[in-house]
Design a protein around this motif. Structure first.
Motif, PDB file in Angstrom:
ATOM      1  N   PRO A 138       0.624  -1.262  -0.030  1.00 41.41           N
ATOM      2  CA  PRO A 138      -0.072   0.050  -0.166  1.00 41.41           C
ATOM      3  C   PRO A 138       0.857   1.272  -0.022  1.00 41.41           C
ATOM      4  N   MET A 139       0.304   2.363  -0.323  1.00 38.69           N
ATOM      5  CA  MET A 139       1.108   3.455  -0.508  1.00 38.69           C
ATOM      6  C   MET A 139       0.993   4.339   0.955  1.00 38.69           C
ATOM      7  N   LYS A 140       2.086   4.774   1.428  1.00 41.00           N
ATOM      8  CA  LYS A 140       2.479   5.317   2.678  1.00 41.00           C
ATOM      9  C   LYS A 140       2.142   4.228   3.751  1.00 41.00           C
ATOM     10  N   SER A 141       2.604   3.219   3.567  1.00 35.22           N
ATOM     11  CA  SER A 141       2.439   1.932   4.599  1.00 35.22           C
ATOM     12  C   SER A 141       3.485   1.044   4.252  1.00 35.22           C
ATOM     13  N   ASP A 159      12.581  -0.821   8.241  1.00 36.86           N
ATOM     14  CA  ASP A 159      13.709  -0.412   8.501  1.00 36.86           C
ATOM     15  C   ASP A 159      13.589   0.937   9.335  1.00 36.86           C
ATOM     16  N   ASP A 160      12.796   1.893   9.004  1.00 38.53           N
ATOM     17  CA  ASP A 160      12.625   3.055   9.425  1.00 38.53           C
ATOM     18  C   ASP A 160      11.151   3.553   9.506  1.00 38.53           C
ATOM     19  N   ASP A 161      10.444   3.621  10.702  1.00 41.36           N
ATOM     20  CA  ASP A 161       9.083   3.792  10.772  1.00 41.36           C
ATOM     21  C   ASP A 161       8.660   5.252  10.122  1.00 41.36           C
ATOM     22  N   SER A 162       9.662   6.110   9.974  1.00 38.77           N
ATOM     23  CA  SER A 162       9.409   7.436   9.560  1.00 38.77           C
ATOM     24  C   SER A 162       9.202   7.277   7.882  1.00 38.77           C
ATOM     25  N   ASP A 163       9.779   6.609   7.325  1.00 37.70           N
ATOM     26  CA  ASP A 163      10.149   6.212   5.999  1.00 37.70           C
ATOM     27  C   ASP A 163       9.095   5.072   5.370  1.00 37.70           C
ATOM     28  N   LEU A 164       8.025   5.255   5.036  1.00 31.51           N
ATOM     29  CA  LEU A 164       7.154   4.228   4.667  1.00 31.51           C
ATOM     30  C   LEU A 164       6.781   4.044   2.985  1.00 31.51           C
ATOM     31  N   ASN A 165       7.762   4.660   2.470  1.00 31.21           N
ATOM     32  CA  ASN A 165       7.645   4.408   0.994  1.00 31.21           C
ATOM     33  C   ASN A 165       8.457   3.108   0.473  1.00 31.21           C
ATOM     34  N   VAL A 166       7.817   2.107   0.773  1.00 32.27           N
ATOM     35  CA  VAL A 166       8.766   0.703   0.747  1.00 32.27           C
ATOM     36  C   VAL A 166       7.766  -0.047  -0.506  1.00 32.27           C
ATOM     37  N   VAL A 167       8.789  -0.736  -1.186  1.00 31.42           N
ATOM     38  CA  VAL A 167       8.391  -1.505  -2.206  1.00 31.42           C
ATOM     39  C   VAL A 167       8.805  -3.079  -1.627  1.00 31.42           C
ATOM     40  N   ALA A 168       8.249  -4.048  -2.082  1.00 27.78           N
ATOM     41  CA  ALA A 168       8.607  -5.398  -1.688  1.00 27.78           C
ATOM     42  C   ALA A 168       8.305  -6.465  -2.813  1.00 27.78           C
ATOM     43  N   ALA A 169       9.130  -7.594  -2.474  1.00 25.41           N
ATOM     44  CA  ALA A 169       8.576  -8.814  -3.795  1.00 25.41           C
ATOM     45  C   ALA A 169       9.171  -9.889  -2.963  1.00 25.41           C
ATOM     46  N   GLY A 180      12.499  -2.664   0.063  1.00 27.66           N
ATOM     47  CA  GLY A 180      13.355  -1.610  -0.013  1.00 27.66           C
ATOM     48  C   GLY A 180      12.500  -0.418   0.069  1.00 27.66           C
ATOM     49  N   ASN A 181      13.323   0.804   0.837  1.00 22.40           N
ATOM     50  CA  ASN A 181      12.556   1.826   1.464  1.00 22.40           C
ATOM     51  C   ASN A 181      13.192   2.983   0.288  1.00 22.40           C
ATOM     52  N   ALA A 182      12.794   4.182   0.684  1.00 25.60           N
ATOM     53  CA  ALA A 182      13.402   5.419   0.038  1.00 25.60           C
ATOM     54  C   ALA A 182      14.779   5.894   0.435  1.00 25.60           C
ATOM     55  N   LYS A 183      15.304   5.224   1.370  1.00 32.28           N
ATOM     56  CA  LYS A 183      16.972   5.587   1.986  1.00 32.28           C
ATOM     57  C   LYS A 183      17.722   4.550   1.313  1.00 32.28           C
ATOM     58  N   LEU A 472      -4.586   0.010   8.602  1.00 32.88           N
ATOM     59  CA  LEU A 472      -3.312   0.122   8.913  1.00 32.88           C
ATOM     60  C   LEU A 472      -2.776   1.214   9.796  1.00 32.88           C
ATOM     61  N   GLN A 473      -2.086   1.203  10.757  1.00 33.00           N
ATOM     62  CA  GLN A 473      -1.932   2.329  11.648  1.00 33.00           C
ATOM     63  C   GLN A 473      -0.894   3.137  10.970  1.00 33.00           C
ATOM     64  N   GLY A 474      -1.294   4.559  11.156  1.00 32.85           N
ATOM     65  CA  GLY A 474      -0.671   5.758  10.433  1.00 32.85           C
ATOM     66  C   GLY A 474      -0.817   6.020   9.136  1.00 32.85           C
ATOM     67  N   VAL A 475      -1.910   5.243   8.661  1.00 36.46           N
ATOM     68  CA  VAL A 475      -2.451   5.710   7.215  1.00 36.46           C
ATOM     69  C   VAL A 475      -3.816   6.379   7.441  1.00 36.46           C
TER      70      VAL A 475
END
Length: 520
Positions: A138-141, A159-169, A180-183, A472-475
């Motif tokens: 999901p976006m932002k989660s 890895d970082d709760d403040s960075d939720l721009n995460v892709v997965a496979a 993988g995140n934005a960092k 989802l929390q924070g969304v």
């Protein structure tokens, strides 16, 4: 001719062998028009069916051998942004910008169940070996692992709760999940326990990090690629990643990029055999193909000038690529030269003059020096009993840890012929009996149904699909969006590398509350 060339003219065989090694498409081979605007596409495991998600919420399934439409599923209200086939081909999961994830029965076109998320879905993927699990981004989660049988979900650690721009496979066999995140941080999680197994950070050569845009695995082997915001595609060996463990520093096998134009990449994937990598440009309809082992650019396929690329998919077993631009699916294949000439059994067609060496006894009536040859090779095999009943599995359709094919798999869809002026059936009710029995409104609705989904009519009454709400929390939920009724501007900007303009515009409109409506 080939045997003689090998013994006498070896130099002429080299270009012939190289032409056999070109296992990638070279030119355009037609288009597939889905009537509505195509946005995303994906092949099933065998490449016999191609599912295309459209901007009007429909899923068009093409029979790729006949290049005809096999089924149309009216799946969503809003545009379809992601699709994935199950391993056996009987199920299909779809995600839309209306925040709904649905599972479909491909044969009947019915919706098995739905999941409502609080935000749009960037990507979803079936578990490669377990049809009961679906990975949702999901976006932002943080990514979510869904279990379809009990409608439960698990939020994956980040890895970082403040960075939720995460892709997965999932990896090739689904044993691990790569995020993988934005960092630039890559986490490798055990699929069953969600425990951290390995991790590393993608850097730009210095201490600077770069955002992860996508992670894609090859169908064969242990390699995977990472598409990053610094416009470089990095290819890694999954075994090395696991060996390095946590906070490792693995070196990529290859770094692929366009040094001249500094092209950003919209979509990347491996070929069916894992030997080539194709990347679609985010600026124009252009496909770049590299050879994975060497890292050299072997081909650039150019589409219509001025069009933007939306999605790319490589055929699982053939050198064919499907790309989407301007709502149309373009097919890229090799140039097949047909040869309809026929010769006698002993006749050989020569491309050029060949020096012929005459045997000493060639024109003798009877060769006195000829000895009786021993039965070896093909002659000896003639006396062996040939098994004509056992069906050998096709190697291309089997994984390295499998010996047999899945004989319950759905490779093709039956298509009922459409008769324009059907004759009256003497053995049954007249064709308009069902229309007379129902009211004019039902007849109109039935006509619309026939137009929208011709292959799913005439069946029993469909049961309502169960809808599960995922919190989802924070969304932000529906009531926490901005005054325009859409997602915040920074959240919409996150989708920019992923979705076309028409989808981004729809995100800024108020999302209607999805109801339990029938799939048609």
């Amino acid at each position: 001719m080939l045997c003689e060339s090998v013994s006498h003219h070896c130099l002429f065989v080299i270009p012939l062998l190289e032409s056999f090694g070109q296992n990638y498409p070279e030119e355009a081979d037609g288009t597939l028009d889905c009537i509505s605007m195509a946005l995303t596409c994906t092949f099933n495991r065998w490449g016999t069916l191609l599912a295309v998600g459209c901007n009007d919420g429909r899923i068009v399934i093409w029979d790729f051998l006949t290049r005809g439409i096999a089924k149309i599923i009216s799946a969503h209200i809003h545009p379809v942004c992601s699709l994935c086939w199950s391993r056996d081909g009987h199920k299909l999961v779809s995600a839309s910008t209306d925040n709904i994830v649905s599972q479909w029965d491909v044969l009947t076109g019915d919706c098995d169940q739905r999941f409502r998320f609080p935000s749009p879905i960037l990507k979803l993927q079936y578990h490669p070996r377990d049809m009961d699990k679906v990975l949702v981004c999901p976006m932002k989660s943080a990514p979510v692992l869904l279990t379809l049988s009990d409608s439960k979900h698990v939020v994956l650690p980040v890895d970082d709760d403040s960075d939720l721009n995460v892709v997965a496979a999932f990896d090739r066999r689904g044993e691990y999940i790569y995020t993988g995140n934005a960092k630039g941080k890559i986490l490798v999680l055990n699929t069953n326990t969600q425990e951290l197994v390995a991790s590393f950070r993608v850097t730009t050569g210095t201490s600077n990090t770069t955002a992860i845009k996508s992670i894609e695995f090859a169908r064969k082997g242990s390699c995977f690629l990472i598409n990053t915001a610094d416009r470089i595609i990095r290819v890694y060996d999954g075994r090395e990643i696991l060996t390095c463990g946590r906070d490792g520093e693995p070196e990529p096998m290859q770094k692929l990029q366009d040094l001249v134009n500094r092209t950003p990449w919209k979509r990347c994937c491996f070929s069916g055999d894992g030997e080539y990598i194709v990347a679609g440009s985010a600026r124009q309809h252009a496909l770049y193909i590299w050879e994975k082992s060497i890292g050299n650019l072997v081909k650039i396929l150019h589409g219509t000038r001025g069009e933007l690329l939306l999605d790319v998919a490589w055929h699982p077993v053939r050198p064919i690529i499907a790309s989407i631009s301007s709502g149309v699916v373009s097919i890229w294949a090799q140039n097949q030269v047909e040869n309809w000439s026929a010769f006698a059994p002993d006749f050989k067609e020569l491309d050029e003059n060949v020096e012929y060496e005459e045997r000493e006894s060639e024109f003798d009536i009877e060769d006195e020096d000829k000895s009786e040859p021993e039965q070896t090779g093909a002659d000896a095999a003639e006396d062996e009993e040939v098994d004509v009943t056992t069906v050998d599995p096709i190697v291309a359709f089997c994984s390295s840890d499998e010996e047999l094919e899945d004989y319950k798999a759905l490779l093709y869809l039956p298509i009922a012929p459409e008769v324009e002026d059907p004759e009256e059936n003497p053995f049954g009710p007249p064709p308009d009996a069902s229309v007379q029995a129902s009211g004019p409104e039902d007849a109109l609705a039935g006509g619309d149904k026939k137009q929208r989904q011709p292959s799913s009519e005439g069946g029993p009454a469909k049961k309502k699909a169960r809808t599960t709400t995922i919190e989802l929390q924070g969304v932000p939920s529906d009531g926490e969006r901005d005054e325009m009724g859409g997602f915040p501007v920074d959240a919409i900007a996150t989708l920019a590398p992923w979705l076309p303009v028409v989808l981004l515009n729809s995100l800024q409109c108020t999302f209607p509350q999805q109801t339990n409506r029938p799939s048609n």
